[in-house]
Design an enzyme around this catalytic site. Structure first.
Site, PDB file in Angstrom:
ATOM      1  N   GLY A   1       0.850  -1.191   0.000  1.00 23.65           N
ATOM      2  CA  GLY A   1       0.000   0.000   0.000  1.00 23.65           C
ATOM      3  C   GLY A   1       0.877   1.229   0.000  1.00 23.65           C
ATOM      4  O   GLY A   1       2.064   1.147   0.324  1.00 23.65           O
TER       5      GLY A   1
ATOM      6  N   CYS B   1       5.405  -5.907   1.774  1.00 19.81           N
ATOM      7  CA  CYS B   1       5.686  -4.473   1.636  1.00 19.81           C
ATOM      8  C   CYS B   1       5.013  -3.672   2.762  1.00 19.81           C
ATOM      9  O   CYS B   1       5.374  -3.848   3.914  1.00 19.81           O
ATOM     10  CB  CYS B   1       5.277  -3.996   0.238  1.00 19.81           C
ATOM     11  SG  CYS B   1       6.017  -2.414  -0.143  1.00 19.81           S
ATOM     12  N   TYR B   2       4.000  -2.838   2.452  1.00 24.36           N
ATOM     13  CA  TYR B   2       3.316  -2.112   3.533  1.00 24.36           C
ATOM     14  C   TYR B   2       2.830  -3.099   4.598  1.00 24.36           C
ATOM     15  O   TYR B   2       2.904  -2.818   5.802  1.00 24.36           O
ATOM     16  CB  TYR B   2       2.129  -1.319   2.963  1.00 24.36           C
ATOM     17  CG  TYR B   2       1.311  -0.599   4.014  1.00 24.36           C
ATOM     18  CD1 TYR B   2       1.718   0.626   4.522  1.00 24.36           C
ATOM     19  CD2 TYR B   2       0.135  -1.163   4.522  1.00 24.36           C
ATOM     20  CE1 TYR B   2       0.974   1.283   5.497  1.00 24.36           C
ATOM     21  CE2 TYR B   2      -0.613  -0.514   5.500  1.00 24.36           C
ATOM     22  CZ  TYR B   2      -0.195   0.698   5.981  1.00 24.36           C
ATOM     23  OH  TYR B   2      -0.925   1.353   6.940  1.00 24.36           O
TER      24      TYR B   2
ATOM     25  N   HIS C   1       8.099  -7.767  -3.179  1.00 22.32           N
ATOM     26  CA  HIS C   1       6.821  -8.312  -3.659  1.00 22.32           C
ATOM     27  C   HIS C   1       7.021  -9.690  -4.295  1.00 22.32           C
ATOM     28  O   HIS C   1       7.411  -9.777  -5.456  1.00 22.32           O
ATOM     29  CB  HIS C   1       6.224  -7.373  -4.718  1.00 22.32           C
ATOM     30  CG  HIS C   1       5.744  -6.089  -4.137  1.00 22.32           C
ATOM     31  ND1 HIS C   1       4.448  -5.902  -3.705  1.00 22.32           N
ATOM     32  CD2 HIS C   1       6.385  -4.918  -3.904  1.00 22.32           C
ATOM     33  CE1 HIS C   1       4.311  -4.683  -3.238  1.00 22.32           C
ATOM     34  NE2 HIS C   1       5.475  -4.066  -3.348  1.00 22.32           N
TER      35      HIS C   1
ATOM     36  N   GLU D   1       4.832 -11.615  -5.381  1.00 15.88           N
ATOM     37  CA  GLU D   1       3.767 -11.907  -6.358  1.00 15.88           C
ATOM     38  C   GLU D   1       4.089 -11.432  -7.760  1.00 15.88           C
ATOM     39  O   GLU D   1       3.474 -11.905  -8.719  1.00 15.88           O
ATOM     40  CB  GLU D   1       2.434 -11.291  -5.886  1.00 15.88           C
ATOM     41  CG  GLU D   1       2.332  -9.770  -5.958  1.00 15.88           C
ATOM     42  CD  GLU D   1       2.963  -9.037  -4.770  1.00 15.88           C
ATOM     43  OE1 GLU D   1       3.771  -9.647  -4.054  1.00 15.88           O
ATOM     44  OE2 GLU D   1       2.669  -7.848  -4.587  1.00 15.88           O
TER      45      GLU D   1
ATOM     46  N   ASP E   1     -14.928 -13.396 -22.735  1.00 24.93           N
ATOM     47  CA  ASP E   1     -15.455 -13.162 -21.385  1.00 24.93           C
ATOM     48  C   ASP E   1     -16.970 -13.326 -21.332  1.00 24.93           C
ATOM     49  O   ASP E   1     -17.497 -14.032 -20.473  1.00 24.93           O
ATOM     50  CB  ASP E   1     -15.078 -11.749 -20.896  1.00 24.93           C
ATOM     51  CG  ASP E   1     -13.593 -11.490 -21.016  1.00 24.93           C
ATOM     52  OD1 ASP E   1     -12.834 -12.469 -21.074  1.00 24.93           O
ATOM     53  OD2 ASP E   1     -13.198 -10.308 -21.065  1.00 24.93           O
TER      54      ASP E   1
ATOM     55  N   LYS F   1      -7.547 -12.782 -17.546  1.00 20.39           N
ATOM     56  CA  LYS F   1      -7.954 -13.344 -18.838  1.00 20.39           C
ATOM     57  C   LYS F   1      -7.627 -14.835 -18.984  1.00 20.39           C
ATOM     58  O   LYS F   1      -8.463 -15.623 -19.403  1.00 20.39           O
ATOM     59  CB  LYS F   1      -7.239 -12.556 -19.946  1.00 20.39           C
ATOM     60  CG  LYS F   1      -7.807 -12.813 -21.303  1.00 20.39           C
ATOM     61  CD  LYS F   1      -8.935 -11.886 -21.516  1.00 20.39           C
ATOM     62  CE  LYS F   1      -9.743 -12.098 -22.704  1.00 20.39           C
ATOM     63  NZ  LYS F   1     -10.808 -11.079 -22.769  1.00 20.39           N
TER      64      LYS F   1
END
Ligand code: XMP
Length: 513
Positions: free
Chosen positions: A55, A82-83, A169, A171, A227, A369
């Site tokens: 954040g 992180c945050y 991070h 991710e 989609d 997606k």
């Protein structure tokens, strides 16, 4: 058997859904919740683990998002990122302050391989950093498990309490061994078994939709794209003929697309659906006449869509729900998360303020997606439909720079059909995320035969991407571009120049408007 899952608590970072998606890639169900979720609610949910996101705030400021320190007493494993790592340190008595040296981008991190989080991770590994604050001192009971030359606590942990934190991070793709770290967290710390598959998402969503909709009537905005096709088939499995799919041919579709969509979803196709095709081209062209500003065009197309649906809904009578195939990047780029508005995607931010349905249902809202494609495969949708390149809701309206006219639609349709045909003939379509022709608002001088021409320039675009949030311009072989160019200028009246777009995203976007 109790269903296992991990929750991500959102503290305002930009990668929140990405964290959830990475955990799902580890075959553990994961969803994002606001940081304001109460401890009672968390206890009731009984997750196997919790991840605090990054954040933009400073954990030590009173106005920054926070959570009760009692969360650390629940006995549920927690990973702060992180945050989230700084918040953990701050709430447990460590010191968080402005770092003397900020770190942004790829950074070499030295890990302690005795840590469960870094098992099978290299001793020195590249991680993605993005911070101005840092943990200057870990709280009591914690050990430092990774460092960089300027970050004394790049990771910390208290294994007895199953609390872990990383300043970087894990991710994002740029953290080379991030997936390994997340998988260590969910398997070795949270003790997950990893029994979640996309098939579980499909089953659970069908069940949830059935419960939500009951015996109500549903209208699905079907465009024939991946989609909305997946959303339509999902809903049809859930509520059968209570669903009506409305396909609006807004006159901004690719060449022959209207008939192709009807062939698949209409009465002659393999699905037993209530299918209505509304031919509304003139109505859209009238509304768009004289409009050149991209956002205004998007809003007009989005609003007109909804009005057409509402009219169809009235004809059917007592329709409660509108289903849309909105996926996660649509949500984030329309600024409905906390990021800036890039474009109003017509099925999200482009909605008018007033919509005459009880509720809009978006079953794919949390998926990326490629996850949607996998859901489509689970549903047995044919591969050629599932692997189709995306086509935006506002269609050619945003591939015609400037004013939309029937003439420009014809030009861009014909040019695009040639481009797609040649790309397929050359077999280069496999590696491409998206490729299409757009018509620029530029006319320039040319010569054909002995005549001077003053015609439009077509722009060709092809990008490589998997998440559509970032993209690189594709290196299409010159022979292919050359052939496409000569076919377009020869076969499409009104074009005397063809350009290739070499720009990535960022700084450009994939579509032109
Ligand atoms: P951009 O142009 O923002 O596009 O880089 C990212 C991806 O989103 C698609 N796109 C849309 N899809 N409604 C949609 O359903 C929209 O309004 C819309 N605008 C862009 C685009 O084709 C690309 O795949």
């Amino acid at each position: 058997m109790e269903k296992e899952f991990v929750i991500v608590l959102d503290f305002g970072g930009q990668y929140n859904q990405l964290i959830a998606r990475r955990v799902r890639e580890c075959n553990v169900y994961c969803e994002v919740h606001p940081n304001t979720l109460s401890l009672e609610e968390i206890k009731k949910m009984n997750p196997k683990g919790i991840i605090f996101t990054g954040g933009p705030n400073s954990a030590y400021l009173p106005e920054s998002p926070t959570i009760s320190a009692e969360i650390f007493e629940l006995g549920i494993p927690i990973l702060g990122i992180c945050y989230g790592s700084q918040l953990m340190a701050h709430l447990l008595g460590g010191t968080v302050s402005t770092a003397p040296t900020s770190e942004y981008g790829k950074t070499e991190v030295t890990t302690n391989q005795d840590s469960v989080l870094f098992q099978d991770v290299s001793h020195t590994t590249v991680c993605w950093m993005s911070h101005t604050d840092y943990i200057a001192k870990a709280p009591e009971g914690f050990t430092v498990s990774a460092t960089t030359p300027v970050c004394p606590v790049a990771a910390m942990e208290n294994p007895e309490r199953r609390l872990y934190a990383t300043q970087f991070h894990p991710e994002v793709m740029h953290t080379a061994e991030g997936m390994k770290m997340l998988s260590n967290f969910v398997y070795k710390v949270c003790q997950c078994k990893g029994d979640w598959q996309m098939s579980s998402f499909v089953e659970d969503t069908i069940k949830a939709m059935r419960e939500k909709i009951g015996d109500g009537k549903v209208l699905c905005a079907l465009s024939g794209g991946v989609d909305s096709s997946v959303a339509a088939v999902l809903l049809s499995k859930a509520v059968g003929k209570q669903l009506t799919c409305v396909f609006v041919d807004h006159g901004l579709l690719r060449k022959n697309e209207g008939d192709e969509v009807e062939a698949v979803f209409g009465p002659e196709g393999p699905y037993d659906l209530n299918f209505i095709r509304v031919n509304a081209a003139q109505r859209f062209y009238d509304k768009l006449a004289g409009v050149t500003e991209p956002e205004e065009k998007r809003k007009i197309i989005g609003e007109e869509f909804i009005r057409v649906f509402e009219e169809e809904a009235k004809k059917i009578g007592a329709v409660d729900y509108l289903v849309q195939g909105t996926i996660y990047p649509d949500v984030i780029e329309s600024g409905l998360g906390k990021s800036a508005v890039i474009k109003s995607h017509h099925n999200v931010g482009g909605l008018p303020d007033y919509v005459d349905f009880r509720e809009i249902v978006e079953p794919l809202r949390l998926l990326f997606k490629d996850e949607v494609r996998n859901a489509g495969r689970e549903l047995g949708i044919p591969e050629y439909l599932v692997s189709r390149q995306p086509f935006p809701g506002p269609g050619l309206g945003i591939r015609i720079i400037g004013e939309v006219t029937a003439e420009k639609v014809r030009i861009v349709q014909d040019a695009d059909a040639i481009y797609r045909e040649e790309i397929a003939n050359a077999g280069v379509d496999k590696g491409l995320g998206q490729y299409f022709a757009a018509i620029t608002n530029m006319r320039s001088v040319g010569v054909m035969g002995d005549e001077r021409t003053y015609d439009y320039a077509i722009a060709l675009r092809a990008v490589c991407t998997s998440d559509f949030m970032t993209a690189e311009a594709a290196q299409i072989p010159w022979e292919v571009l050359s052939k496409v160019t000569s076919r377009i200028v020869n076969e499409v009246k009104g074009v005397n120049r063809v350009l290739y777009d070499c720009t990535g995203k960022p700084p450009a976007t994939i579509e032109f408007e």
